[in-house]
Design a protein around this motif. Structure first.
Motif, PDB file in Angstrom:
ATOM      1  N   ILE A   1       1.230  -5.861  -2.437  1.00 27.12           N
ATOM      2  CA  ILE A   1       0.331  -6.520  -1.490  1.00 27.12           C
ATOM      3  C   ILE A   1      -1.083  -5.963  -1.630  1.00 27.12           C
ATOM      4  O   ILE A   1      -2.072  -6.694  -1.659  1.00 27.12           O
ATOM      5  N   TRP A   2      -1.186  -4.651  -1.745  1.00 29.30           N
ATOM      6  CA  TRP A   2      -2.498  -3.994  -1.762  1.00 29.30           C
ATOM      7  C   TRP A   2      -3.309  -4.353  -2.998  1.00 29.30           C
ATOM      8  O   TRP A   2      -4.545  -4.424  -2.934  1.00 29.30           O
ATOM      9  N   THR A   3      -2.640  -4.567  -4.094  1.00 32.18           N
ATOM     10  CA  THR A   3      -3.354  -4.811  -5.349  1.00 32.18           C
ATOM     11  C   THR A   3      -3.581  -6.290  -5.641  1.00 32.18           C
ATOM     12  O   THR A   3      -4.196  -6.627  -6.652  1.00 32.18           O
ATOM     13  N   LYS A   4      -3.113  -7.162  -4.748  1.00 32.56           N
ATOM     14  CA  LYS A   4      -3.357  -8.594  -4.895  1.00 32.56           C
ATOM     15  C   LYS A   4      -4.318  -9.031  -3.806  1.00 32.56           C
ATOM     16  O   LYS A   4      -3.997  -8.972  -2.618  1.00 32.56           O
ATOM     17  N   LYS A   5      -5.487  -9.456  -4.206  1.00 31.45           N
ATOM     18  CA  LYS A   5      -6.582  -9.702  -3.277  1.00 31.45           C
ATOM     19  C   LYS A   5      -6.188 -10.653  -2.151  1.00 31.45           C
ATOM     20  O   LYS A   5      -6.470 -10.391  -0.973  1.00 31.45           O
ATOM     21  N   GLU A   6      -5.521 -11.749  -2.491  1.00 28.55           N
ATOM     22  CA  GLU A   6      -5.183 -12.752  -1.487  1.00 28.55           C
ATOM     23  C   GLU A   6      -4.170 -12.200  -0.482  1.00 28.55           C
ATOM     24  O   GLU A   6      -4.316 -12.362   0.734  1.00 28.55           O
ATOM     25  N   ASP A   7      -3.141 -11.513  -1.010  1.00 30.52           N
ATOM     26  CA  ASP A   7      -2.124 -10.939  -0.124  1.00 30.52           C
ATOM     27  C   ASP A   7      -2.739  -9.875   0.788  1.00 30.52           C
ATOM     28  O   ASP A   7      -2.460  -9.821   1.987  1.00 30.52           O
ATOM     29  N   ARG A   8      -3.577  -9.043   0.203  1.00 32.79           N
ATOM     30  CA  ARG A   8      -4.170  -7.954   0.981  1.00 32.79           C
ATOM     31  C   ARG A   8      -5.068  -8.496   2.083  1.00 32.79           C
ATOM     32  O   ARG A   8      -5.071  -7.972   3.202  1.00 32.79           O
ATOM     33  N   SER A   9      -5.834  -9.531   1.802  1.00 34.69           N
ATOM     34  CA  SER A   9      -6.724 -10.091   2.814  1.00 34.69           C
ATOM     35  C   SER A   9      -5.942 -10.652   3.997  1.00 34.69           C
ATOM     36  O   SER A   9      -6.429 -10.647   5.131  1.00 34.69           O
ATOM     37  N   MET A  10      -4.718 -11.121   3.742  1.00 35.54           N
ATOM     38  CA  MET A  10      -3.882 -11.658   4.815  1.00 35.54           C
ATOM     39  C   MET A  10      -3.251 -10.562   5.668  1.00 35.54           C
ATOM     40  O   MET A  10      -3.062 -10.730   6.872  1.00 35.54           O
ATOM     41  N   ARG A  11      -2.941  -9.411   5.051  1.00 35.03           N
ATOM     42  CA  ARG A  11      -2.093  -8.424   5.732  1.00 35.03           C
ATOM     43  C   ARG A  11      -2.795  -7.134   6.143  1.00 35.03           C
ATOM     44  O   ARG A  11      -2.321  -6.431   7.041  1.00 35.03           O
ATOM     45  N   GLU A  12      -3.918  -6.802   5.482  1.00 35.12           N
ATOM     46  CA  GLU A  12      -4.507  -5.478   5.669  1.00 35.12           C
ATOM     47  C   GLU A  12      -4.860  -5.188   7.120  1.00 35.12           C
ATOM     48  O   GLU A  12      -4.563  -4.117   7.642  1.00 35.12           O
ATOM     49  N   GLY A  13      -5.513  -6.124   7.782  1.00 37.79           N
ATOM     50  CA  GLY A  13      -5.913  -5.892   9.158  1.00 37.79           C
ATOM     51  C   GLY A  13      -4.901  -6.342  10.170  1.00 37.79           C
ATOM     52  O   GLY A  13      -5.173  -6.353  11.371  1.00 37.79           O
ATOM     53  N   ARG A  14      -3.714  -6.690   9.695  1.00 41.32           N
ATOM     54  CA  ARG A  14      -2.746  -7.308  10.576  1.00 41.32           C
ATOM     55  C   ARG A  14      -1.485  -6.487  10.758  1.00 41.32           C
ATOM     56  O   ARG A  14      -1.236  -5.898  11.793  1.00 41.32           O
ATOM     57  N   ASP A  15      -0.683  -6.407   9.693  1.00 40.03           N
ATOM     58  CA  ASP A  15       0.601  -5.706   9.853  1.00 40.03           C
ATOM     59  C   ASP A  15       0.917  -4.767   8.693  1.00 40.03           C
ATOM     60  O   ASP A  15       1.972  -4.146   8.669  1.00 40.03           O
ATOM     61  N   PHE A  16      -0.002  -4.639   7.741  1.00 37.77           N
ATOM     62  CA  PHE A  16       0.277  -3.825   6.565  1.00 37.77           C
ATOM     63  C   PHE A  16       0.614  -2.392   6.955  1.00 37.77           C
ATOM     64  O   PHE A  16       1.587  -1.807   6.473  1.00 37.77           O
ATOM     65  N   PHE A  17      -0.193  -1.806   7.837  1.00 36.68           N
ATOM     66  CA  PHE A  17       0.009  -0.400   8.165  1.00 36.68           C
ATOM     67  C   PHE A  17       1.203  -0.177   9.090  1.00 36.68           C
ATOM     68  O   PHE A  17       1.699   0.946   9.188  1.00 36.68           O
TER      69      PHE A  17
END
Length: 647
Positions: free
Chosen positions: A139-155
């Motif tokens: 997720i972190w290394t794919k720009k589109e996936d990261r933009s969807m999840r980073e500020g939401r539920d990734f952590f």
């Protein structure tokens, strides 16, 4: 329209057909272009119910959705979507990108966690942790996936990985499965788990810290959630052995009352004392950083109860406790710096009195017994070494000069951080308190980015994650130190190094210790760049800027410059700089000047065969009457020893 789409919530109508177990989270779009991430729950007539990942449900007309979403609902209700999701195991229903490609992890939610534990509680945790980390890195290394999840539920998923990975390592090392049930129970309580994970530092023995935390959770299930910070404080303090000379080197270990009770028992006793209204603070209202300075002792309960029953100082006037212990002047005059009276109990100190280190110890331990965060400081002043104490007067506000005599001119106090058992200055303590206060709201994410970086030390995104952390929280000291280590190991471009240390200086312009550390590194970079003139200008600036305030650091920097000259056998240059520094600091420095400059300079000269220059240095000091060398003076006694070495 946007407000209507997101906020109009109609009462749930019983009898709806529910599809929540069948459909994944996805992006829904209104006819006006407003988007929301949710999953389909039910449909009745022309009303649709969807659920966000925080379990909040919305009911609204189907006609408010885009044509594509209306078609999705129609296909789903007709069973055309069932086949595509029925292959996924329970707990692993995955979200979709706008283009329809399946993502690797479901949107995190409490119900998703319950499903994960239900499906995997008997699984191979090491394998599960590896798979989860693989998904997170993807997720972190794919720009589109990261933009969807980073500020939401990734952590949220990352915290879950940290939890299961830590327990997996604990089990691999110990083979102890007696904590498995409590590990799972705490793992389901993400808020409780987060308090512990946030408290961990890269230098902690995290496996031992986990064992302590789980022991407390197992033994005190009714208290662990309310007092999660207290349990975490015990975990990160007792994860490593106390120093061999605890509480200090001026008393024999056999005379100090010590109780080997486990942290779980101590936790229970402190909570009991709070419930009995014997403490000055409610431990549930303090942070882990503050509580570390309450639990960092090994005193038996009898000592703590004696304080609670016999010492009447309250928090508002607690600074006065230092002077309540009578000063034992005959000991000082007889140079008896170690405790000579046997038992080092608090009642014995109160009865017999003591010198400054005993006054500070009594004050600090009495505070801890009353639930007040305290710590002992030591420093060098005009007359030599001295000890005093500090305490938390109000949440986030430390008073660090209790017993610190103004006429002795102590530039800094050094204490011990019980989480690492390393030195921490009073300036750094203040910075720590300010930094923790700032770790709220979006700045709290800085801790997550830092932990993510430390979990991936060899990844290409390691430094970028550190930079995100310090952007969110510019005074996050540990992040800067980790990035500094990375810069020293990996950067060969001297201009980039210079830019990093310039940024460091901007971040720590008001924290003297860290500012000087950056100045020294920047001077080294200029030396490497072939610009010694600029390097010398910065080093001179360190001396000039700290002649009156933090002169201890200026003396340290000047001493380093003198030692370099001695290494090169530039005896005359070293002597000139030594005499210049003595003149600069003779009115203020005292012990700092003696221990930081005079003694190492004279001893180095003597070892190098330059005894005449060593004697000249001492003569120079005596002629200028720089140091307090009178009867009973600690520095005077030290100077006599130094002269004996030379002669």
């Amino acid at each position: 329209m946007k407000k209507l789409f997101l906020s109009v919530v109609i009462a749930f109508i019983f009898g709806f057909k529910c599809f929540s177990a069948e459909f994944p989270f996805r992006t829904w779009t209104s006819t006006t272009g407003v988007r929301i991430q949710a999953r389909l729950i039910s449909k009745s007539g022309d009303k649709l119910t969807i659920e966000r990942n925080d379990s909040k449900q919305f009911v609204f007309p189907l006609a408010m959705l885009s044509g594509q979403d209306q078609a999705y609902v129609k296909n789903a209700l007709n069973g055309q979507y069932q086949e595509s999701v029925s292959r996924a195991p329970v707990g692993s229903v995955r979200p979709q990108r706008p283009g329809g490609t399946t993502l690797s992890l479901a949107i995190w939610s409490p119900s998703e966690m319950d499903k994960w534990w239900s499906m995997n509680k008997e699984g191979d945790l090491d394998k599960l942790a590896n798979e989860l980390m693989s998904n997170l890195r993807s997720i972190w290394t794919k720009k589109e996936d990261r933009s969807m999840r980073e500020g939401r539920d990734f952590f949220s998923w990352f915290d879950h990985w940290r939890w299961i990975n830590l327990y997996s390592r604990f089990y691999s090392k110990t083979g102890n499965d007696s904590f498995e049930s409590v590990f799972i129970e705490v793992g389901k309580k993400t808020t409780l788990q987060k308090v512990f994970l946030k408290a961990l530092h890269p230098e902690d023995n995290d496996i031992q810290a986990l064992k302590i935390f789980l022991s407390i959770a197992r033994d005190h299930p009714q208290s662990i959630e309310k007092y999660a910070a207290l349990a975490s404080a015990y975990a990160v303090v007792f994860d490593q052995p106390f120093p061999r000379d605890w509480p200090h080197h001026q008393v024999s270990n056999k005379d100090v009352p010590i109780d080997p009770s486990l942290p779980s028992q101590r936790f229970g006793e402190l909570v009991k004392a709070h419930l009995a209204r014997k403490l000055e603070y409610d431990p549930s209202q303090l942070s882990v950083t503050e509580l570390k300075f309450v639990v960092d002792h090994r005193l038996p309960s009898s000592e703590l109860e004696w304080v609670r029953n016999s010492v009447k100082f309250r928090r508002s006037s607690f600074g006065k406790i230092f002077a309540s212990i009578q000063y034992d002047r005959p000991r000082l005059e007889g140079a008896l710096f170690r405790w000579p009276y046997g038992s080092y109990s608090l009642s014995s100190i109160q009865e017999k009195g003591g010198i400054c280190v005993d006054q500070a110890y009594f004050s600090s331990m009495a505070g801890k017994a009353k639930g007040i965060p305290t710590l002992t400081f030591v420093g060098q002043g005009s007359g030599g070494g001295h000890a005093w104490f500090g305490f938390l007067k109000n949440p986030g506000r430390w008073e660090t000069d209790c017993g610190r005599y103004e006429n002795q001119n102590y530039p800094v106090g050094n204490a011990i951080d019980p989480q690492s058992w390393k030195l921490i200055t009073d300036d750094e303590l203040g910075a720590l308190a300010r930094g923790e206060k700032n770790l709220s709201g979006f700045r709290g994410k800085a801790v997550d980015y830092f932990a993510w970086a430390m979990a991936n030390p060899t990844a290409v995104f390691f430094r970028e994650s550190l930079q995100r952390a310090r952007t969110l929280h510019p005074a996050f000291t540990e992040v800067w130190k980790e990035e500094a280590s990375w810069v020293e190991r990996n950067l060969s471009d001297l201009r980039e190094k210079r830019n990093f240390w310039d940024a460091w200086l901007k971040a720590f312009s008001n924290t003297v210790d860290l500012k000087i550390e950056g100045q020294k590194k920047l001077a080294d970079v200029y030396d490497e760049m072939g610009n010694p003139r600029q390097a010398d200008r910065i080093r001179s600036l360190i001396l000039k800027q700290n002649r009156s305030g933090r002169f201890d650091l200026a003396i340290k920097e000047g001493a380093e410059q003198i030692m370099k000259k001695l290494e090169k056998k530039l005896w005359s240059d070293a002597e000139k700089l030594f005499e210049r520094m003595v003149k600069d600091f003779e009115k203020t420095a005292g012990g700092e000047l003696y221990y930081g400059l005079v003694r190492p300079y004279v001893e180095t000269l003597a070892r190098s065969g330059q005894k005449e220059q060593a004697r000249d240095a001492i003569d120079f000091l005596e002629k200028r009457n720089v140091l307090d060398l009178g009867p009973g003076s600690i520095i005077g006694l030290e100077m006599q020893k130094l002269l004996q070495k030379i002669n």
